[in-house]
Design an enzyme around this catalytic site. Structure first.
Site, PDB file in Angstrom:
ATOM      1  N   HIS A 393      35.533 -72.994   0.396  1.00  0.00           N
ATOM      2  CA  HIS A 393      36.218 -72.122   1.337  1.00  0.00           C
ATOM      3  C   HIS A 393      35.194 -71.350   2.146  1.00  0.00           C
ATOM      4  CE1 HIS A 393      38.884 -69.066   2.993  1.00  0.00           C
ATOM      5  NE2 HIS A 393      39.789 -70.010   2.877  1.00  0.00           N
ATOM      6  N   GLU A 446      44.709 -75.680  -0.987  1.00  0.00           N
ATOM      7  CA  GLU A 446      45.318 -76.970  -0.714  1.00  0.00           C
ATOM      8  C   GLU A 446      45.368 -77.900  -1.926  1.00  0.00           C
ATOM      9  OE1 GLU A 446      43.586 -78.138   2.992  1.00  0.00           O
ATOM     10  OE2 GLU A 446      44.859 -76.687   4.001  1.00  0.00           O
TER      11      GLU A 446
END
Ligand SMILES: CC(C)(COP(=O)(O)OP(=O)(O)OC[C@H]1O[C@@H](n2cnc3c(N)ncnc32)[C@H](O)[C@@H]1OP(=O)(O)O)[C@@H](O)C(=O)NCCC(=O)NCCS
Length: 507
Positions: A393, A446
């Site tokens: 991320h 996700e």
């Protein structure tokens, strides 16, 4: 070329008196073709600045232009500058405080005004790097706006919507409540919840012009995301959404609710049409998440699945100044209509490095096949320069809190696929830690979002449009915030090509 404020300031200055009415000042601005005036007292001392933006705010607040004095809406006590100050000093003052104009005073008396535009004109005559502030690649760590909507604290693994931790909202509240929080500023009371639900439910229905066009869009426009983009653009056009520059907050809020409420209907209808089925009409008696699942397969939705998808949707509503949110604010800053804002933001979201990858997380699980294979598979992928989808991320340097909550949901409803994803998570994280020891590469939203959506019956190509439906709330909230205090977003670039001007070759 001189380098003091005196050499580039504008004189004489168009001024107003604090007791003059907004109408008188607005007329003067129009007459002179300018966007702001310096408000001066009887001794010609600057006591405030009144800009077009202030006039718009006054209009939005229903202030009577015939009787309201300029003093009520001006920004008081303006920062002033001396004519002998250097251009760089003036530039720094403008940049630091976010002003666009600074009055120039000798003693306390107004002598001129210097604007961002004056300084830009002077800057163009000088080597670019004298005034330019170089930002890091990707604007990483650069603050480009102020927001009361929320933030992400990457090192702590924490993010929030307004003053509440987002995962706690996902545990305790409904999607509609969070929607209300973002758009109207507060969590609703039970009565406000009822009113808001009743307000948005009818907005799910699509106009005939859009319904009629959906079969063609479903068959001719590549992917469901592209279909959604096309249909949202059509809806905004059919309903004649005006430029945000020309509307007040009430109208922009109405447009925001309309586009957000219609999005799941479009996604579900396009999905069914692509598979040869007729669209299912939205049901006003169902809440947002339940209605979405109902419109997809026309069944009575299973409450456990409804809650799982609702929690996912809540977690996706907003997430700091990510790429699509930045795009939404940049497009709003131009005064474009809200349809343009959300379509542009959706285009940005559709990239695999942003929202376009959740289905790839399942593809990764398929490719890995069994937990024993995970480490080798990851080593091989990284050796080929690939990234493992669902991991890493831009901001989190610890566990992504969205992934933590969704992992809990997956433990409940994830079945065989969920167990597999949890096993593989550990293997992938261990291998990435070995291969990229300087990075903290953990699952992002996700990885488990993909499992949740799969278990709720959503096919892979609907993952990104479903994420988009949720993020519509955040984009619209950011558009409303940008609109309330707008300044066009217009950064600079550094030219690195051959030195201009070179003679243009004659053909
Ligand atoms: C999300 C993402 C773009 C963030 O990138 P970032 O924090 O800016 O990280 P960088 O692009 O600076 O990469 C830093 C390093 O980590 C590596 N890295 C980052 N994510 C990785 C991943 N998922 N798999 C393997 N390596 C990864 C990069 O290759 C790079 O290695 P290097 O320094 O040896 O070249 C990135 O992690 C990624 O591509 N993830 C996969 C796509 C995804 O899941 N997107 C959804 C995000 S919610």
């Amino acid at each position: 070329m001189g380098s003091t404020v005196a050499t580039v300031m504008t004189q004489p200055v168009v001024t107003a008196h604090p007791d003059e009415t907004l109408r008188q000042v607005a007329d003067r601005m129009q007459q002179h073709g300018i966007g702001s005036v310096v408000v001066v007292d009887d001794g010609n001392r600057p006591v405030g600045i009144l800009t077009e933006r202030d006039l718009l705010r006054a209009t939005a607040a229903a202030a009577d232009p015939e009787t309201t004095p300029a003093a009520e809406w001006m920004a008081p006590e303006p920062q002033c500058v001396d004519p002998d100050a250097t251009i760089d000093d003036a530039w720094r003052q403008l940049a630091e405080h976010g002003y666009r104009h600074i009055p120039v005073v000798v003693g306390e008396e107004l002598k001129g005004i210097i604007s961002m535009r004056d300084l830009m004109a002077s800057a163009r005559l000088r080597p670019a790097d004298e005034l330019a502030v170089a930002a890091p690649p990707g604007l990483k760590g650069v603050v480009v706006a102020e927001t009361a909507l929320g933030d992400v604290r990457g090192n702590e693994g924490f993010y929030h919507y307004r003053q509440y931790a987002a995962p706690e909202l996902a545990e305790k509240r409904s999607f509609e409540d969070v929607w209300h929080l973002l758009i109207d500023g507060e969590l609703p009371t039970p009565a406000e919840h009822e009113a808001f639900t009743a307000e948005v439910a009818p907005l799910r229905r699509l106009p005939a012009e859009v319904l009629d066009a959906l079969p063609r869009i479903a068959h001719d426009v590549g992917t469901p995301v592209a279909g959604l983009r096309t249909a949202l653009s059509l809806l905004a056009g059919v309903e004649g959404l005006p430029p945000s520059l020309d509307v007040d907050r009430t109208r922009l809020r109405a447009d925001a609710l309309r586009l957000s409420a219609a999005t799941p209907t479009i996604v579900a209808a396009l999905h069914r049409l692509r598979h040869g089925a007729e669209p299912v009409a939205p049901r006003d008696d169902l809440a947002y998440a339940a209605n979405y699942l109902h419109m997809l397969d026309c069944s009575e939705p299973d409450p456990r699945k409804v809650r799982a998808i609702e929690q996912y949707l809540i977690l996706g509503v907003d997430h700091g100044f990510n790429a699509s949110t930045f795009v939404a604010r940049a497009v709003t800053s131009t005064g474009a209509d809200l349809g343009a804002v959300v379509v542009a933001a959706l285009c940005s979201l559709s990239g695999p490095l942003h929202g376009g990858s959740p289905s790839r997380a399942l593809d990764t699980l398929d490719a890995i096949g069994s937990p024993d294979n995970a480490a080798d598979w990851v080593r091989n992928a990284v050796a080929h320069g690939d990234r493992i989808m669902g991991f890493g991320h831009a901001v989190y340097r610890t566990a992504d809190p969205r992934s933590v909550l969704l992992r809990g949901v997956v433990e409940e409803i994830g079945g065989e696929l969920g167990r597999f994803a949890i096993q593989v998570e550990g293997e992938v994280e261990r291998t990435l830690a070995e291969l990229k020891p300087d990075r903290e590469l953990r699952t992002n939203i996700e990885w488990y979002a993909a499992v949740v959506m799969d278990r709720c019956g959503l096919p892979r190509d609907l993952f990104t449009p479903t994420f988009a439906a949720s993020r519509m709330i955040g984009w619209c909230a950011h558009a409303l915030e940008q609109h309330a205090d707008n300044r066009i977003i217009r950064p600079s670039s550094r030219y690195v090509g051959p030195p201009p001007p070179q003679p243009v070759p004659t053909p």
